[in-house]
Design a protein around this motif. Structure first.
Motif, PDB file in Angstrom:
ATOM      1  N   THR A 107     102.558  12.713  28.082  1.00 30.26           N
ATOM      2  CA  THR A 107     103.435  11.561  27.882  1.00 30.26           C
ATOM      3  C   THR A 107     103.812  10.871  29.185  1.00 30.26           C
ATOM      4  O   THR A 107     104.294   9.740  29.167  1.00 30.26           O
ATOM      5  N   GLN A 111      99.689   7.129  27.916  1.00 27.13           N
ATOM      6  CA  GLN A 111     100.213   7.440  26.600  1.00 27.13           C
ATOM      7  C   GLN A 111      99.260   6.946  25.518  1.00 27.13           C
ATOM      8  O   GLN A 111      98.430   6.062  25.736  1.00 27.13           O
ATOM      9  N   GLU A 228     105.262  13.334  19.371  1.00 28.22           N
ATOM     10  CA  GLU A 228     105.502  13.522  20.794  1.00 28.22           C
ATOM     11  C   GLU A 228     106.535  14.628  20.979  1.00 28.22           C
ATOM     12  O   GLU A 228     107.603  14.604  20.364  1.00 28.22           O
ATOM     13  N   THR A 230     108.695  17.159  23.761  1.00 28.05           N
ATOM     14  CA  THR A 230     109.159  17.523  25.096  1.00 28.05           C
ATOM     15  C   THR A 230     109.930  18.832  24.955  1.00 28.05           C
ATOM     16  O   THR A 230     109.945  19.434  23.886  1.00 28.05           O
ATOM     17  N   ALA A 243     101.695  14.473  23.586  1.00 26.65           N
ATOM     18  CA  ALA A 243     101.584  13.616  22.410  1.00 26.65           C
ATOM     19  C   ALA A 243     100.295  13.961  21.680  1.00 26.65           C
ATOM     20  O   ALA A 243      99.247  14.143  22.306  1.00 26.65           O
TER      21      ALA A 243
END
Length: 284
Positions: A107, A111, A228, A230, A243
């Motif tokens: 990401t 992207q 996506e 994190t 992603a």
């Protein structure tokens, strides 16, 4: 026979057995002939081979022995390693096909580009934990699509009054008030852009709903789905995430689409045209 290593049981491969047996017989026979030829090498004494015949026979028999040894090495060592690698590759490819995974990206680097897909979409849904970021990346394409034809859009954002806003903000590397301000600013931007776009003629609709504790970002464009990810808490801005793009009718893309239908979203914060029905949930 091992379920995961079908190449281990050689008895189930008669061709391999015949090839290995032939290589062994050839190597033993050639070794015997080579000893005999060496015994009758050119020199003094009884019957001896001439130098030309000796050279030809030693070269030929040495080559046969080398081929036999290499065949055995291939069959018993290299082929097994190759088969294991091929089995792993085919299993991985089968899994990728089954899930519909077509792209994985960082990401923080290039992207996943959805500009083309958004431009021809008819149904667009997203879970945007930080909607300002989503606006920067996708809103222009969504507005152009909505102006040109009938498009239905749903944007789900964190509930600015929810109990989990601080946790969501922490997972984004933001303060609670910063995220609340971002949500408000993003909604105002979407309202303004939609009103300026004059999409009444296209019969397009849009609604912005809330979710108390969205765990990841997701965008669904018709049959395409992007997730996506994190870190779950204390995310640092600039830290890498992943992603994943899933296309078609694969089970993962279907699962992502189902998350929107099953999500317990709150009442719409804003919708256009005013008073329009919930396009997506009225289809369920």
């Amino acid at each position: 026979m091992s379920k995961d290593q079908p190449w281990v049981d050689a008895s189930l491969n008669p061709f391999r057995n015949r090839l290995a047996g032939t290589a062994i017989v050839m190597s033993i026979a050639s070794t015997g002939f080579l000893i005999l030829v060496a015994w009758r090498s050119p020199g003094d004494g009884g019957w001896r081979l001439d130098e030309t015949t000796y050279a030809v026979l030693t070269s030929l028999l040495s080559t046969v022995i080398s081929i036999g040894i290499l065949s055995l090495i291939w069959e018993y060592f290299l082929r097994r390693s190759y088969a294991r690698s091929l089995h792993h590759y085919l299993s991985l490819k089968s899994s990728l096909v089954a899930t519909g995974l077509t792209e994985v990206s960082d990401t923080n680097e290039e992207q996943i580009d959805l500009h083309t897909e958004l431009g021809r979409a008819s149904r667009i849904r997203c879970i945007a934990r930080n909607p300002i970021d989503w606006n920067l990346r996708h809103l222009n394409a969504v507005m152009k699509a909505a102006q040109s034809r009938e498009v239905h859009v749903e944007i789900v954002v964190p509930n600015p009054d929810g109990l989990h806003l601080a946790a969501v903000a922490s997972s984004l590397g933001l303060g609670e008030q910063d995220l609340a301000n971002n949500i408000s600013t993003a909604i105002d931007t979407i309202k303004t852009r939609w009103q300026q776009a004059n999409v009444v003629a296209s019969n397009s609709t849009i609604q912005i709903a809330t979710l108390d504790n969205p765990l990841y970002d997701a965008t669904v464009v018709d049959d395409l789905a992007v997730i996506e990810l994190t870190v779950s808490t204390n995310h640092r801005p600039g830290r890498s995430g992943l992603a994943f793009r899933f296309d078609g009718q694969g089970r993962v893309a279907a699962w992502v689409r189902s998350q929107f239908d099953e999500a317990k979203v709150g009442p719409a914060l804003w919708a256009a045209p005013p008073g329009s029905r919930d396009y997506f949930r009225s289809q369920v």
